[in-house]
Design a protein around this motif. Structure first.
Motif, short mmCIF file in Angstrom:
data_model
loop_
_atom_site.label_atom_id
_atom_site.label_comp_id
_atom_site.label_asym_id
_atom_site.label_seq_id
_atom_site.Cartn_x
_atom_site.Cartn_y
_atom_site.Cartn_z
N LEU A 70 40.43 43.27 37.68
CA LEU A 70 39.43 42.27 38.07
C LEU A 70 39.65 41.80 39.50
CD1 LEU A 70 39.26 40.23 34.75
CD2 LEU A 70 37.55 41.84 35.64
N ASP A 71 40.90 41.69 39.92
CA ASP A 71 41.19 41.31 41.30
C ASP A 71 40.62 42.33 42.28
OD1 ASP A 71 42.50 38.94 40.72
OD2 ASP A 71 44.48 39.87 40.64
N ARG A 72 40.89 43.62 42.00
CA ARG A 72 40.42 44.68 42.90
C ARG A 72 38.89 44.78 42.87
NH1 ARG A 72 41.44 46.48 46.74
NH2 ARG A 72 41.09 48.72 46.42
N ALA A 73 38.32 44.68 41.67
CA ALA A 73 36.87 44.77 41.54
C ALA A 73 36.19 43.63 42.30
CB ALA A 73 36.47 44.73 40.07
N ASP A 74 36.73 42.44 42.16
CA ASP A 74 36.16 41.28 42.85
C ASP A 74 36.20 41.47 44.36
OD1 ASP A 74 35.55 38.17 41.88
OD2 ASP A 74 36.22 38.33 43.98
N GLU A 75 37.31 42.02 44.82
CA GLU A 75 37.46 42.23 46.27
C GLU A 75 36.52 43.31 46.78
OE1 GLU A 75 40.94 43.90 49.33
OE2 GLU A 75 41.46 43.18 47.32
N VAL A 76 36.50 44.47 46.11
CA VAL A 76 35.69 45.61 46.56
C VAL A 76 34.20 45.31 46.46
CG1 VAL A 76 35.03 47.99 45.98
CG2 VAL A 76 37.45 47.34 46.07
N LEU A 77 33.79 44.58 45.43
CA LEU A 77 32.38 44.30 45.20
C LEU A 77 31.91 43.00 45.85
CD1 LEU A 77 32.17 45.35 41.44
CD2 LEU A 77 31.52 46.69 43.45
N ASN A 78 32.84 42.32 46.56
CA ASN A 78 32.51 41.05 47.22
C ASN A 78 31.87 40.08 46.23
OD1 ASN A 78 33.33 41.88 49.89
ND2 ASN A 78 31.46 43.13 49.99
N ALA A 79 32.52 39.94 45.09
CA ALA A 79 31.97 39.10 44.02
C ALA A 79 32.28 37.63 44.20
CB ALA A 79 32.49 39.58 42.67
N GLY A 80 33.04 37.28 45.22
CA GLY A 80 33.28 35.88 45.53
C GLY A 80 34.01 35.10 44.44
N GLY A 81 34.86 35.79 43.69
CA GLY A 81 35.64 35.12 42.66
C GLY A 81 35.00 35.12 41.28
N HIS A 82 33.77 35.61 41.18
CA HIS A 82 33.07 35.58 39.89
C HIS A 82 33.74 36.50 38.86
CE1 HIS A 82 29.89 33.80 42.42
NE2 HIS A 82 29.45 33.25 41.28
N LEU A 83 34.27 37.63 39.31
CA LEU A 83 34.94 38.54 38.37
C LEU A 83 36.37 38.07 38.10
CD1 LEU A 83 33.65 42.03 39.62
CD2 LEU A 83 32.82 40.62 37.72
#
Length: 282
Positions: A70-83
């Motif tokens: 979830l940390d990597r996904a949030d970073e790569v997808l620019n999810a802004g902490g939502h993931l």
């Protein structure tokens, strides 16, 4: 539920427990953020360092994503902490509800007493031994269910790292010491692990020889936890319809049975010598 491989009555690891709906919701969020970023599954997997198959399983709610995912996904997808916000929920969902409840009890306990009949108690199992136990279940678990159950059982071992250390007492039937679950090499590792655990100052390990004619544990395993506030909880399939009990009079019966079992078992020193003997025979 079958008793095969079960180490805690009523508090057993049960991969059949329903995974929380939040797992599916998390997967949908990962997919929506990936699609919004215009990334294909294979591209997303390469970007965060995970395989395409795992990504698809996470997105359809068939796999519980780890915190680092979830940390990597949030970073790569620019999810802004939502993931990242799903990490706490995923940690809870990773372990079956009954295991979480038992782990919470063990984290509070200042004393724990366990009599175990047919298998090595879960707190004393090696990872390989535990995996072999779950793989032997019928009907068979999927590999994901096996890994989830093993992870849950290993997570409970944090009880040995607590400070101040709780007083932990185990009585194991001889059959559990002699059964070569997982094959000879895994059996040897399990025996060696028992010897290591028995050396801990807060751990008492005793073996109940098969040649004892009778003892109060013939109705099944006993599990008693005592807490710092003076309260306690216990359970045994052979008492009170197998329900957890906290009434002092009922607990006294379980504690009396457990005390008699300990008195009839080999002493801790004799038990270590017995395990060493069995190890030497393998």
């Amino acid at each position: 539920m079958s008793s095969e491989g079960v180490d805690e009555p009523g508090w057993d690891v049960s991969p059949e427990d329903e995974i929380a709906p939040v797992v599916e919701a998390t997967g949908r969020q990962v997919r929506l953020w990936r699609e919004a970023a215009g990334m294909r599954v294979i591209e997303f997997g390469q970007a965060i360092g995970y395989g395409e198959d795992l990504i698809r399983k996470v997105e359809r709610g068939a796999r519980i994503p780890r915190a680092e995912f979830l940390d990597r996904a949030d970073e790569v997808l620019n999810a802004g902490g939502h993931l990242k916000a799903f990490k706490e929920d995923m940690e809870k969902a990773r372990y079956p509800k009954k295991v979480r409840e038992l782990k919470m009890l063990e984290e509070r306990a200042v004393e724990l007493g366990v009599y175990e009949s047919h298998s090595v108690n879960g707190l004393l199992q090696t990872e390989g031994h535990s995996r072999a136990v779950f793989e032997a279940r019928q009907p068979p678990y999927s590999q994901e269910e096996v890994e989830r159950a093993v992870a849950a059982r290993m997570a409970r071992k944090s009880i040995f790292e607590r400070s101040p250390a709780p007083a932990l007492s185990f009585v194991q039937e001889e059959v559990a010491i002699r059964r070569p679950i997982g094959g000879t090499m895994e059996w040897r590792r399990q025996l060696e692990h028992l010897l290591e655990m028995a050396q801990l100052r807060n751990v008492t390990l005793q073996v109940m020889p098969t040649n004892r004619e009778a003892h109060p544990g013939l109705d099944g395993r006993i599990h008693v936890l005592r807490f710092g506030d003076g309260t306690a909880v216990g359970r045994s399939p052979g008492a009170f319809s197998g329900r957890p009990v906290s009434d002092p009079r009922q607990l006294r019966i379980l504690e009396l049975r457990y005390g008699m079992i300990r008195a009839q078992a080999l002493t801790p020193g004799e038990s270590l010598a017995f395990i060493e003997q069995v190890l030497g025979e393998t």
